[in-house]
Design a protein around this motif. Structure first.
Motif, PDB file in Angstrom:
ATOM      1  N   UNK A   5      -2.001  -2.253   0.800  1.00 39.25           N
ATOM      2  CA  UNK A   5      -2.261  -2.253   2.128  1.00 39.25           C
ATOM      3  C   UNK A   5      -0.948  -2.104   3.118  1.00 39.25           C
ATOM      4  N   UNK A   6       0.180  -2.591   2.993  1.00 35.68           N
ATOM      5  CA  UNK A   6       1.549  -2.146   3.810  1.00 35.68           C
ATOM      6  C   UNK A   6       1.541  -0.823   3.792  1.00 35.68           C
ATOM      7  N   UNK A   7       1.147   0.387   2.617  1.00 34.46           N
ATOM      8  CA  UNK A   7       1.374   1.094   2.950  1.00 34.46           C
ATOM      9  C   UNK A   7       0.613   2.172   4.124  1.00 34.46           C
ATOM     10  N   UNK A   8      -0.748   1.714   3.900  1.00 29.11           N
ATOM     11  CA  UNK A   8      -1.809   1.659   4.630  1.00 29.11           C
ATOM     12  C   UNK A   8      -1.380   1.720   6.525  1.00 29.11           C
ATOM     13  N   UNK A   9      -1.053   0.469   6.631  1.00 31.40           N
ATOM     14  CA  UNK A   9      -0.872  -0.279   7.965  1.00 31.40           C
ATOM     15  C   UNK A   9       0.579   0.877   8.165  1.00 31.40           C
ATOM     16  N   UNK A  10       1.235   1.306   7.484  1.00 29.16           N
ATOM     17  CA  UNK A  10       2.942   2.523   8.167  1.00 29.16           C
ATOM     18  C   UNK A  10       1.867   3.912   8.276  1.00 29.16           C
ATOM     19  N   UNK A  11       1.286   4.046   7.629  1.00 31.90           N
ATOM     20  CA  UNK A  11       0.574   5.562   7.827  1.00 31.90           C
ATOM     21  C   UNK A  11      -0.367   5.502   8.971  1.00 31.90           C
ATOM     22  N   UNK A  12      -1.286   4.338   9.379  1.00 30.85           N
ATOM     23  CA  UNK A  12      -2.323   4.035  10.561  1.00 30.85           C
ATOM     24  C   UNK A  12      -1.252   4.335  11.597  1.00 30.85           C
ATOM     25  N   UNK A  13      -0.082   3.471  11.264  1.00 29.82           N
ATOM     26  CA  UNK A  13       0.453   3.440  12.678  1.00 29.82           C
ATOM     27  C   UNK A  13       1.644   4.755  13.152  1.00 29.82           C
ATOM     28  N   UNK A  14       0.751   5.566  11.984  1.00 31.89           N
ATOM     29  CA  UNK A  14       2.367   6.717  12.403  1.00 31.89           C
ATOM     30  C   UNK A  14       3.760   6.830  11.727  1.00 31.89           C
ATOM     31  N   UNK A  15       3.747   5.871  12.095  1.00 27.80           N
ATOM     32  CA  UNK A  15       5.037   5.847  11.462  1.00 27.80           C
ATOM     33  C   UNK A  15       6.119   5.923   9.582  1.00 27.80           C
ATOM     34  N   UNK A  16       4.662   6.918   8.660  1.00 22.23           N
ATOM     35  CA  UNK A  16       5.515   7.409   7.882  1.00 22.23           C
ATOM     36  C   UNK A  16       6.468   8.387   7.882  1.00 22.23           C
ATOM     37  N   UNK A  17       7.690   7.712   6.605  1.00 16.84           N
ATOM     38  CA  UNK A  17       9.098   8.464   6.805  1.00 16.84           C
ATOM     39  C   UNK A  17       9.664   7.692   7.819  1.00 16.84           C
ATOM     40  N   UNK A  18       9.304   7.249   8.352  1.00 22.73           N
ATOM     41  CA  UNK A  18      10.507   6.058   9.519  1.00 22.73           C
ATOM     42  C   UNK A  18      10.337   4.991   9.129  1.00 22.73           C
ATOM     43  N   UNK A  19       9.881   4.332   8.719  1.00 20.05           N
ATOM     44  CA  UNK A  19       9.423   2.830   7.880  1.00 20.05           C
ATOM     45  C   UNK A  19       9.070   3.189   6.298  1.00 20.05           C
ATOM     46  N   UNK A  20       8.779   2.498   5.013  1.00 25.57           N
ATOM     47  CA  UNK A  20       8.510   2.884   3.972  1.00 25.57           C
ATOM     48  C   UNK A  20       8.105   1.569   3.608  1.00 25.57           C
ATOM     49  N   UNK A  21       8.359   1.378   2.998  1.00 31.02           N
ATOM     50  CA  UNK A  21       7.560   0.583   2.132  1.00 31.02           C
ATOM     51  C   UNK A  21       7.835   0.599   0.436  1.00 31.02           C
ATOM     52  N   UNK A  22       8.260  -0.485  -0.273  1.00 29.62           N
ATOM     53  CA  UNK A  22       8.350  -0.126  -1.680  1.00 29.62           C
ATOM     54  C   UNK A  22       7.636  -1.671  -2.142  1.00 29.62           C
ATOM     55  N   UNK A  23       8.405  -1.787  -3.379  1.00 30.83           N
ATOM     56  CA  UNK A  23       7.699  -3.679  -4.385  1.00 30.83           C
ATOM     57  C   UNK A  23       6.811  -3.094  -5.224  1.00 30.83           C
ATOM     58  N   UNK A  24       6.047  -4.014  -6.241  1.00 32.03           N
ATOM     59  CA  UNK A  24       5.673  -3.810  -7.027  1.00 32.03           C
ATOM     60  C   UNK A  24       3.671  -3.090  -6.990  1.00 32.03           C
ATOM     61  N   UNK A  25       3.596  -2.304  -7.608  1.00 29.17           N
ATOM     62  CA  UNK A  25       2.377  -1.469  -7.737  1.00 29.17           C
ATOM     63  C   UNK A  25       2.128  -0.834  -8.955  1.00 29.17           C
ATOM     64  N   UNK A  26       0.604  -0.853  -8.525  1.00 33.35           N
ATOM     65  CA  UNK A  26       0.259  -0.132 -10.075  1.00 33.35           C
ATOM     66  C   UNK A  26       0.226   1.604  -9.183  1.00 33.35           C
ATOM     67  N   UNK A  27       1.044   2.874 -10.159  1.00 35.38           N
ATOM     68  CA  UNK A  27       1.066   4.332 -10.321  1.00 35.38           C
ATOM     69  C   UNK A  27      -0.642   4.585  -9.689  1.00 35.38           C
ATOM     70  N   UNK A  28      -1.324   4.143 -10.088  1.00 39.16           N
ATOM     71  CA  UNK A  28      -3.309   4.404  -9.684  1.00 39.16           C
ATOM     72  C   UNK A  28      -2.875   3.955  -8.521  1.00 39.16           C
ATOM     73  N   UNK A  29      -2.736   3.389  -8.309  1.00 36.91           N
ATOM     74  CA  UNK A  29      -2.919   2.626  -6.379  1.00 36.91           C
ATOM     75  C   UNK A  29      -2.133   3.286  -5.363  1.00 36.91           C
ATOM     76  N   UNK A  30      -0.763   3.707  -6.092  1.00 42.24           N
ATOM     77  CA  UNK A  30       0.039   4.165  -5.175  1.00 42.24           C
ATOM     78  C   UNK A  30       0.843   5.144  -5.037  1.00 42.24           C
ATOM     79  N   UNK A  31      -0.107   6.414  -5.760  1.00 43.82           N
ATOM     80  CA  UNK A  31       0.235   7.617  -5.920  1.00 43.82           C
ATOM     81  C   UNK A  31       0.287   8.515  -4.395  1.00 43.82           C
ATOM     82  N   UNK A  32      -0.866   7.989  -3.813  1.00 39.65           N
ATOM     83  CA  UNK A  32      -0.858   8.805  -1.993  1.00 39.65           C
ATOM     84  C   UNK A  32       0.194   8.521  -2.006  1.00 39.65           C
ATOM     85  N   UNK A  33       0.794   7.096  -2.054  1.00 45.65           N
ATOM     86  CA  UNK A  33       1.479   7.045  -0.597  1.00 45.65           C
ATOM     87  C   UNK A  33       3.179   7.319  -1.180  1.00 45.65           C
ATOM     88  N   UNK A  34       2.731   7.706  -2.354  1.00 42.07           N
ATOM     89  CA  UNK A  34       4.085   8.618  -2.666  1.00 42.07           C
ATOM     90  C   UNK A  34       4.189   9.864  -2.311  1.00 42.07           C
TER      91      UNK A  34
END
Length: 341
Positions: A238-267
């Motif tokens: 959800x946080x990765x989508x919020x960052x993407x939608x705000x156009x801040x990918x590459x300026x604000x990073x998201x990390x933590x605990x996730x599933x590879x299948x769900x985080x692959x696109x954001x990676x």
């Protein structure tokens, strides 16, 4: 192997489970009566717990193939993370006279009365991932130690922003046992990362829409935010989508605990540089192996319990055991990992 998905409120069936080697009505395990073990998720529709369910089914098949008798895995949980709804699920399972309940707790204390009632009726109760308070369970299988999880999250955040910047934590529920323990570990580790400034902790209740709103609010309140740490598989996506939608990918990073299948696109997009997780399939596998041992009258606090292909898992005198430290994933291995879970 049989499997039944159940919801809270199912009517009572059968006689009260007595646990041990004899099942309800004095039937021995393996005499045509499957051992019925319920895996209770924090909430349904969560990919982490779906993977736990898959591992539980695999363990049930392995136990049966090894001649241990049939195991019926009942995968259930509430539709949201309110503690009272998890209590309803436990009460429904008591009414069904299951043999064991393994639960990831949304609230460590609120569940104690219903879990104690289950144990008084001979049902073996253990928790996994997020513990019920000690009085409400026999054993607790942690994904990793609290310090291992906290260390991993904070190290990943430091790596994402090169050790300098404002950091916020987007957690699950405010009462989640494991999340709070991991956050405490992160706070204790902050002196190791003097360039990180933890500005706030917010809660998305393990709900995608609320986690998205909380992440969006963080981006608005802290325009110079460097990293959002999300120690929840729901919150990180959800946080990765919020960052993407705000156009801040590459300026604000998201990390933590996730599933590879769900985080692959954001990676691949660079919104997530790296993240960590333990294998939830292994967690489900271990849960069913351990719960089966408890039903058979084997194991308990202060013992080591065989967990099939995973080997023995040691539990201390308080009934606490650990599966293992989390694994980090990034662009170098995300594609292969996403195919697994």
């Amino acid at each position: 192997m049989n499997r039944r998905d159940v919801l809270a409120g199912i009517s009572a069936l059968g006689a009260v489970a007595t646990g041990g080697l004899l099942l309800p009505g004095g039937t021995a395990w393996g005499a045509g009566r499957p051992v019925r073990i319920a895996i209770v998720a924090k909430s349904l529709g969560n990919g982490f717990f779906n993977a736990v369910h898959l591992g539980g089914d695999q363990a049930a098949s392995a136990i049966a193939a090894a001649g241990g008798g049939p195991v019926e895995v009942i995968f259930t949980g509430p539709t949201n993370t309110a503690a009272e709804n998890q209590i309803d699920v436990v009460n429904a399972l008591i009414a069904q006279h299951v043999d064991a309940i393994a639960i990831s707790a949304n609230d460590p204390d609120a569940l104690v009365p219903s879990c104690k009632r289950a144990m008084q009726r001979g049902i073996k109760v253990m928790s996994y991932d997020s513990s019920v308070a000690k009085d409400g369970r026999i054993l607790y299988l942690a994904d990793a130690t609290d310090q291992q999880a906290g260390d991993a999250c904070l190290d990943l955040a430091a790596d994402a922003c090169n050790g300098h910047g404002k950091v916020a934590i987007l957690s699950a529920t405010a009462t989640s046992t494991n999340q709070n323990s991991w956050i405490a570990a992160m706070k204790s580790d902050l002196p190791k990362h003097p360039g990180l400034d933890l500005v706030t902790i917010v809660y998305g209740d393990d709900l995608s829409d609320k986690s998205y709103r909380e992440a969006t609010a963080l981006l608005q309140k802290y325009p110079d935010l460097a990293v959002i740490i999300a120690p929840s598989t729901v919150a990180i996506t959800a946080a990765a989508k919020a960052v993407d939608d705000a156009g801040k990918s590459g300026r604000v990073f998201v990390t933590g605990l996730g599933l590879p299948s769900e985080c692959a696109g954001a990676v691949e997009r660079g919104t997530i540089k790296s993240f960590a997780i333990w294998n939830p399939v292994d967690i489900g596998y271990a849960v069913i192996e351990i719960a089966s041992a408890l039903v058979a009258g084997k194991g308990g606090p202060g013992t080591s319990i065989p967990a099939g292909k995973l080997g023995p898992i040691a539990f201390d005198a308080d009934g606490n055991g650990t599966l293992g430290k989390p694994t980090t994933y990034d662009k170098s291995d995300i594609v292969a990992a996403a195919k697994l879970f």
